[in-house]
Design a protein around this motif. Structure first.
Motif, PDB file in Angstrom:
ATOM      1  N   PHE A   6      32.823  41.595  49.177  1.00 15.55           N
ATOM      2  CA  PHE A   6      33.973  40.733  48.913  1.00 15.55           C
ATOM      3  C   PHE A   6      34.846  40.741  50.156  1.00 15.55           C
ATOM      4  O   PHE A   6      35.174  41.804  50.699  1.00 15.55           O
ATOM      5  CB  PHE A   6      34.778  41.230  47.709  1.00 15.55           C
ATOM      6  CG  PHE A   6      35.955  40.355  47.369  1.00 15.55           C
ATOM      7  CD1 PHE A   6      35.758  39.093  46.835  1.00 15.55           C
ATOM      8  CD2 PHE A   6      37.258  40.789  47.602  1.00 15.55           C
ATOM      9  CE1 PHE A   6      36.845  38.274  46.528  1.00 15.55           C
ATOM     10  CE2 PHE A   6      38.338  39.983  47.293  1.00 15.55           C
ATOM     11  CZ  PHE A   6      38.128  38.722  46.760  1.00 15.55           C
ATOM     12  N   SER A   8      38.451  39.259  51.990  1.00 16.40           N
ATOM     13  CA  SER A   8      39.774  38.710  51.719  1.00 16.40           C
ATOM     14  C   SER A   8      40.582  38.734  53.004  1.00 16.40           C
ATOM     15  O   SER A   8      40.771  39.794  53.627  1.00 16.40           O
ATOM     16  CB  SER A   8      40.486  39.528  50.635  1.00 16.40           C
ATOM     17  OG  SER A   8      41.765  38.984  50.357  1.00 16.40           O
ATOM     18  N   HIS A  97      40.859  31.917  51.381  1.00 19.96           N
ATOM     19  CA  HIS A  97      40.870  33.181  52.126  1.00 19.96           C
ATOM     20  C   HIS A  97      39.961  34.238  51.526  1.00 19.96           C
ATOM     21  O   HIS A  97      39.941  35.378  52.020  1.00 19.96           O
ATOM     22  CB  HIS A  97      42.296  33.732  52.182  1.00 19.96           C
ATOM     23  CG  HIS A  97      42.823  34.213  50.860  1.00 19.96           C
ATOM     24  ND1 HIS A  97      43.022  33.378  49.777  1.00 19.96           N
ATOM     25  CD2 HIS A  97      43.181  35.464  50.431  1.00 19.96           C
ATOM     26  CE1 HIS A  97      43.490  34.068  48.770  1.00 19.96           C
ATOM     27  NE2 HIS A  97      43.587  35.334  49.129  1.00 19.96           N
ATOM     28  N   GLU A  98      39.188  33.900  50.511  1.00 26.04           N
ATOM     29  CA  GLU A  98      38.370  34.897  49.831  1.00 26.04           C
ATOM     30  C   GLU A  98      36.987  34.348  49.505  1.00 26.04           C
ATOM     31  O   GLU A  98      36.834  33.162  49.201  1.00 26.04           O
ATOM     32  CB  GLU A  98      39.038  35.356  48.533  1.00 26.04           C
ATOM     33  CG  GLU A  98      40.321  36.140  48.734  1.00 26.04           C
ATOM     34  CD  GLU A  98      40.946  36.594  47.440  1.00 26.04           C
ATOM     35  OE1 GLU A  98      41.619  37.649  47.456  1.00 26.04           O
ATOM     36  OE2 GLU A  98      40.773  35.917  46.406  1.00 26.04           O
ATOM     37  N   PHE A 128      40.092  40.402  58.184  1.00 26.23           N
ATOM     38  CA  PHE A 128      39.603  40.318  56.808  1.00 26.23           C
ATOM     39  C   PHE A 128      39.301  41.715  56.284  1.00 26.23           C
ATOM     40  O   PHE A 128      38.608  42.499  56.938  1.00 26.23           O
ATOM     41  CB  PHE A 128      38.346  39.459  56.730  1.00 26.23           C
ATOM     42  CG  PHE A 128      38.625  37.988  56.605  1.00 26.23           C
ATOM     43  CD1 PHE A 128      38.424  37.316  55.418  1.00 26.23           C
ATOM     44  CD2 PHE A 128      39.113  37.282  57.694  1.00 26.23           C
ATOM     45  CE1 PHE A 128      38.698  35.955  55.305  1.00 26.23           C
ATOM     46  CE2 PHE A 128      39.390  35.927  57.603  1.00 26.23           C
ATOM     47  CZ  PHE A 128      39.178  35.268  56.405  1.00 26.23           C
ATOM     48  N   ARG A 140      35.474  43.531  44.629  1.00 27.24           N
ATOM     49  CA  ARG A 140      36.828  42.988  44.727  1.00 27.24           C
ATOM     50  C   ARG A 140      37.873  44.078  44.513  1.00 27.24           C
ATOM     51  O   ARG A 140      38.880  44.146  45.235  1.00 27.24           O
ATOM     52  CB  ARG A 140      37.006  41.869  43.714  1.00 27.24           C
ATOM     53  CG  ARG A 140      38.342  41.164  43.819  1.00 27.24           C
ATOM     54  CD  ARG A 140      38.367  39.892  43.016  1.00 27.24           C
ATOM     55  NE  ARG A 140      39.472  39.044  43.416  1.00 27.24           N
ATOM     56  CZ  ARG A 140      39.539  37.737  43.185  1.00 27.24           C
ATOM     57  NH1 ARG A 140      38.535  37.132  42.567  1.00 27.24           N
ATOM     58  NH2 ARG A 140      40.573  37.039  43.584  1.00 27.24           N
ATOM     59  N   GLU A 144      41.055  45.321  46.849  1.00 30.69           N
ATOM     60  CA  GLU A 144      42.426  45.240  46.352  1.00 30.69           C
ATOM     61  C   GLU A 144      43.086  46.603  46.184  1.00 30.69           C
ATOM     62  O   GLU A 144      44.303  46.736  46.345  1.00 30.69           O
ATOM     63  CB  GLU A 144      42.445  44.478  45.026  1.00 30.69           C
ATOM     64  CG  GLU A 144      42.037  43.010  45.185  1.00 30.69           C
ATOM     65  CD  GLU A 144      41.982  42.259  43.868  1.00 30.69           C
ATOM     66  OE1 GLU A 144      42.023  42.921  42.806  1.00 30.69           O
ATOM     67  OE2 GLU A 144      41.888  41.019  43.914  1.00 30.69           O
TER      68      GLU A 144
END
Length: 333
Positions: A6, A8, A97-98, A128, A140, A144
């Motif tokens: 993932f 971001s 952006h992801e 990123f 993800r 996060e």
């Protein structure tokens, strides 16, 4: 094992519009909430996802507020996703952006992840954050919530145990129910029997049960580029002779060609990328006099891409067919 990454973009929106540091604390907002904020705004208490009205109260007249527009970021989004497409065949953008990127086909997915991050930065000057896991939601969550030691991939159950229940891939009402039942951390759910969860969550209990134990959905939808088909083949060893390389082309021709024929598609451009031992690659591409529509025509086109001499050992090849569209059939009266 699946290797799902993932990605971001950190400060993607603010840094693209305002590449220079300094100036007024800046916020990019979308649909009434903070989408992105620079360091100055975050230092004053603005958080991502915060209601715009609250952010304006925090920053007052000192703040600069920019409304998000898809078109303003389309070019930089295309650049970083195109870099992803040079490294992987299966890419699923989630936002500008992801994106999820399936790196399962790489001999060393961890190295592929770091090289991809470096290449994105080299093309965009944007940083990123990225993480690997065997399922989408854990990859993800690793971005996060942070996962500097790579535990999400090595020990997914142990990694998710300490996360709050709102990190689970659940609807808001299901998270609220978990909290009302006294569950705050995902690890607390791992000891709960499936039958008990079914009493509260019905058909959704199985997903919750698996997720609490470090499982989850791993499929990534191939949504980018939108008009292409791709495949990847890795060799045993690192050949430099045409005969061995052509065997890899034959395998990919069958794989990609079958997808063309089964969907009644044709492709008008072809590219092949040689993957080398040091992680670098060499790209060959060409337009086509006639569209490709079968495994046989695809293999012939790929063989014509091969140079007469292979200067560096090749550990794998990636093939991408672009400008793919539905074949037009002539209807006879």
């Amino acid at each position: 094992m699946r290797y799902i990454a993932f990605f971001s973009g950190r400060g993607f929106y603010v840094r693209h519009l305002l590449p220079e540091e300094g100036g007024a604390p800046s916020v990019v907002h979308r649909e009434g909430r903070v989408l992105d904020a620079d360091q100055a705004a975050q230092a004053r208490g603005v958080g991502l996802g915060m209601p715009l009205s609250e952010a304006k109260m925090v920053l007052g007249q000192a703040g600069r507020f920019l409304e998000w527009s898809e078109e303003a970021y389309r070019s930089v989004q295309t650049i970083w996703l195109d870099v992803c497409a040079e490294h992987a065949e299966i890419i699923e953008p989630i936002d500008q952006h992801e994106a999820f990127v399936d790196l399962s086909g790489h001999p060393d997915p961890r190295e592929a992840l770091e090289r991809l991050r470096e290449d994105i930065f080299g093309r965009t000057r944007l940083t990123f954050d990225a993480a690997l896991a065997s399922s989408r939601w854990i990859a993800r969550a690793a971005v996060e919530h942070g996962d500097p030691m790579g535990k999400a991939l090595r020990d997914p159950r142990g990694f998710v145990a300490g996360l709050p229940v709102d990190a689970l891939p659940l609807a808001t009402e299901d998270v609220a129910r978990l909290v009302s039942l006294g569950y705050r951390r995902i690890g607390e759910l791992a000891a709960v029997e499936l039958a008990t969860l079914r009493q509260q969550f019905g058909s959704r209990a199985l997903e919750l049960y698996r997720s609490a134990r470090g499982g989850g959905e791993a499929n990534v939808d191939p949504l980018y580029p939108p008009d292409s088909l791709a495949g990847r083949f890795h060799y045993d060893g690192a050949p430099t002779d045409r005969e061995t390389l052509e065997r890899g082309f034959a395998v990919l021709s069958e794989e990609v060609g079958e997808r063309l024929q089964s969907r009644d598609l044709i492709g008008e451009e072809i590219a092949a990328v040689f993957l080398h031992e040091d992680g670098s690659n060499t790209r060959f591409e060409r337009g086509l006099a006639r569209p490709l529509s079968s495994s046989e025509s695809l293999k012939r086109a790929l063989v014509r891409l091969l140079p007469n001499e292979i200067e560096r050992p090749v550990v794998g090849i990636q093939v991408r067919l672009s400008n793919v569209r539905r074949a037009q059939r002539v209807q006879l009266d």
